[in-house]
Design a protein around this motif. Sequence first.
Motif, PDB file in Angstrom:
ATOM      1  N   LEU A  63      54.641  10.064  22.988  1.00 39.05           N
ATOM      2  CA  LEU A  63      53.778   8.898  22.986  1.00 39.05           C
ATOM      3  C   LEU A  63      52.086   9.432  22.786  1.00 39.05           C
ATOM      4  N   ASN A  64      51.450   8.461  21.861  1.00 34.44           N
ATOM      5  CA  ASN A  64      50.247   8.495  21.876  1.00 34.44           C
ATOM      6  C   ASN A  64      49.580   7.121  22.248  1.00 34.44           C
ATOM      7  N   ALA A 124      46.742   1.719  14.289  1.00 35.73           N
ATOM      8  CA  ALA A 124      46.674   1.836  15.623  1.00 35.73           C
ATOM      9  C   ALA A 124      47.186   0.411  15.938  1.00 35.73           C
ATOM     10  N   SER A 125      47.696   0.118  17.290  1.00 33.34           N
ATOM     11  CA  SER A 125      48.298  -1.139  17.797  1.00 33.34           C
ATOM     12  C   SER A 125      47.415  -1.382  18.975  1.00 33.34           C
ATOM     13  N   VAL A 126      46.647  -2.419  19.282  1.00 33.65           N
ATOM     14  CA  VAL A 126      45.876  -2.697  20.393  1.00 33.65           C
ATOM     15  C   VAL A 126      46.442  -3.910  21.021  1.00 33.65           C
ATOM     16  N   SER A 127      46.675  -4.030  22.177  1.00 25.79           N
ATOM     17  CA  SER A 127      46.920  -5.195  23.058  1.00 25.79           C
ATOM     18  C   SER A 127      46.078  -5.251  24.322  1.00 25.79           C
ATOM     19  N   VAL A 128      45.824  -6.510  24.586  1.00 24.48           N
ATOM     20  CA  VAL A 128      44.904  -6.914  25.801  1.00 24.48           C
ATOM     21  C   VAL A 128      45.961  -7.827  26.768  1.00 24.48           C
ATOM     22  N   VAL A 129      46.146  -7.438  27.859  1.00 25.70           N
ATOM     23  CA  VAL A 129      47.063  -8.171  28.754  1.00 25.70           C
ATOM     24  C   VAL A 129      46.084  -8.690  29.930  1.00 25.70           C
ATOM     25  N   LYS A 130      46.208  -9.980  30.076  1.00 21.93           N
ATOM     26  CA  LYS A 130      45.520 -10.536  31.494  1.00 21.93           C
ATOM     27  C   LYS A 130      46.814 -10.233  32.398  1.00 21.93           C
ATOM     28  N   VAL A 131      46.351  -9.656  33.503  1.00 24.60           N
ATOM     29  CA  VAL A 131      47.439  -9.501  34.631  1.00 24.60           C
ATOM     30  C   VAL A 131      47.588 -10.531  35.547  1.00 24.60           C
ATOM     31  N   ASN A 132      46.589 -11.240  36.253  1.00 21.64           N
ATOM     32  CA  ASN A 132      46.682 -11.972  37.200  1.00 21.64           C
ATOM     33  C   ASN A 132      46.422 -13.352  36.557  1.00 21.64           C
ATOM     34  N   PRO A 133      47.210 -14.630  37.205  1.00 27.31           N
ATOM     35  CA  PRO A 133      48.245 -14.412  38.359  1.00 27.31           C
ATOM     36  C   PRO A 133      49.441 -13.894  38.022  1.00 27.31           C
ATOM     37  N   ARG A 134      49.675 -13.918  36.556  1.00 27.52           N
ATOM     38  CA  ARG A 134      51.106 -13.437  35.997  1.00 27.52           C
ATOM     39  C   ARG A 134      50.626 -12.564  34.635  1.00 27.52           C
ATOM     40  N   ALA A 135      51.360 -11.662  34.037  1.00 30.04           N
ATOM     41  CA  ALA A 135      51.087 -11.008  32.737  1.00 30.04           C
ATOM     42  C   ALA A 135      51.038 -11.980  31.588  1.00 30.04           C
ATOM     43  N   GLU A 136      50.068 -11.986  30.965  1.00 27.61           N
ATOM     44  CA  GLU A 136      49.903 -12.842  29.581  1.00 27.61           C
ATOM     45  C   GLU A 136      49.232 -12.114  28.506  1.00 27.61           C
ATOM     46  N   VAL A 137      49.970 -11.751  27.490  1.00 21.64           N
ATOM     47  CA  VAL A 137      49.336 -11.310  26.253  1.00 21.64           C
ATOM     48  C   VAL A 137      48.179 -12.130  25.614  1.00 21.64           C
ATOM     49  N   THR A 192      47.786   2.229  20.793  1.00 19.90           N
ATOM     50  CA  THR A 192      48.803   3.251  20.594  1.00 19.90           C
ATOM     51  C   THR A 192      48.634   3.500  19.045  1.00 19.90           C
ATOM     52  N   TRP A 193      49.396   4.699  18.769  1.00 24.88           N
ATOM     53  CA  TRP A 193      49.577   4.978  17.463  1.00 24.88           C
ATOM     54  C   TRP A 193      50.677   5.937  17.428  1.00 24.88           C
ATOM     55  N   PRO A 194      51.568   5.908  16.062  1.00 26.22           N
ATOM     56  CA  PRO A 194      52.679   6.325  15.955  1.00 26.22           C
ATOM     57  C   PRO A 194      53.214   7.799  16.769  1.00 26.22           C
ATOM     58  N   ASP A 195      54.232   7.570  17.395  1.00 28.24           N
ATOM     59  CA  ASP A 195      54.747   8.780  18.259  1.00 28.24           C
ATOM     60  C   ASP A 195      54.773  10.275  17.467  1.00 28.24           C
ATOM     61  N   LEU A 196      54.530  11.241  18.143  1.00 26.90           N
ATOM     62  CA  LEU A 196      54.448  12.608  17.575  1.00 26.90           C
ATOM     63  C   LEU A 196      53.168  12.538  16.477  1.00 26.90           C
ATOM     64  N   ASN A 197      52.496  11.742  16.175  1.00 27.04           N
ATOM     65  CA  ASN A 197      51.311  11.812  15.566  1.00 27.04           C
ATOM     66  C   ASN A 197      49.941  12.824  15.816  1.00 27.04           C
ATOM     67  N   PRO A 198      49.841  13.657  15.064  1.00 26.65           N
ATOM     68  CA  PRO A 198      49.090  14.645  15.567  1.00 26.65           C
ATOM     69  C   PRO A 198      47.398  14.425  15.624  1.00 26.65           C
ATOM     70  N   ASN A 199      47.009  13.268  15.073  1.00 25.66           N
ATOM     71  CA  ASN A 199      45.512  12.923  14.960  1.00 25.66           C
ATOM     72  C   ASN A 199      45.111  12.272  16.125  1.00 25.66           C
ATOM     73  N   ASP A 200      43.880  12.251  16.629  1.00 23.76           N
ATOM     74  CA  ASP A 200      43.415  11.898  17.740  1.00 23.76           C
ATOM     75  C   ASP A 200      42.298  10.600  17.434  1.00 23.76           C
ATOM     76  N   LEU A 201      42.794   9.469  18.206  1.00 22.00           N
ATOM     77  CA  LEU A 201      42.203   8.317  18.086  1.00 22.00           C
ATOM     78  C   LEU A 201      41.605   8.094  19.540  1.00 22.00           C
ATOM     79  N   ASP A 202      40.663   7.486  19.549  1.00 25.39           N
ATOM     80  CA  ASP A 202      39.944   7.019  20.724  1.00 25.39           C
ATOM     81  C   ASP A 202      39.705   5.478  20.900  1.00 25.39           C
TER      82      ASP A 202
END
Length: 204
Positions: free
Chosen positions: A115-116, A147-160, A59-69
């Motif tokens: 939201l971006n 930019a903020s980056v998160s990686v979440v392991k979903v199973n067996p429960r959500a874990e950042v 994610t990057w700041p809301d309403l920011n016009p720039n394009d990140l990939d």
Amino acid sequence: MGISRKKPREPEADPFYDMLFNMLIAFVFCFVIALLAFNPKFAKTGDIPAHAEFIITMTWPDLNPNDLDTWVENPAGQVVWFRNRDAGLMHLDRDDRGMVNDVIIVNGKEVVNPLNQEVVTIRGFEAGEYTVNVHYYDSKDRQPVQASVSVVKVNPRAEVIFYGTVDLERKGDERTAVRFNLGPNGEVLGINTLPKTLVERTEK
């Protein structure tokens, strides 16, 4: 002469319950609008995202016009990005272009999605190292973007398993947010932030 009997007066509606009911309707409406705005593909096809083992969100700041990939490389060297949305067990679920295409028309009025956010899912286990990079693809205001980056392991429960930020100074910048190693059963064996280029190598 018959006896006139007045019909019992119906109790007045409680304004508190009326307010709660109206709030519920407004909440449901906003949820539907947000769902359509965040994922136009879902609105058109009704497609439901497949099962995921890991979810990578940038994610990057809301309403920011720039394009990140978001660029993600798997252990086999395959890379998922906006021109290659499927690679191995990875899929780019949402490609966000800043403020481009973030305005929809609802009942004749413009609704802006501030939201971006980009989302990549990993839908199975492949042992080895994954690399997550952020690329400053296009700039509308020539300003730096964090930019903020998160990686979440979903199973067996959500874990950042990772959360961090990267700073991109100008158009064309590429930064490695995280590199993480998985075992054959999806266990996280190691995490680092050593830089690794994906964009230049992939676009050649």
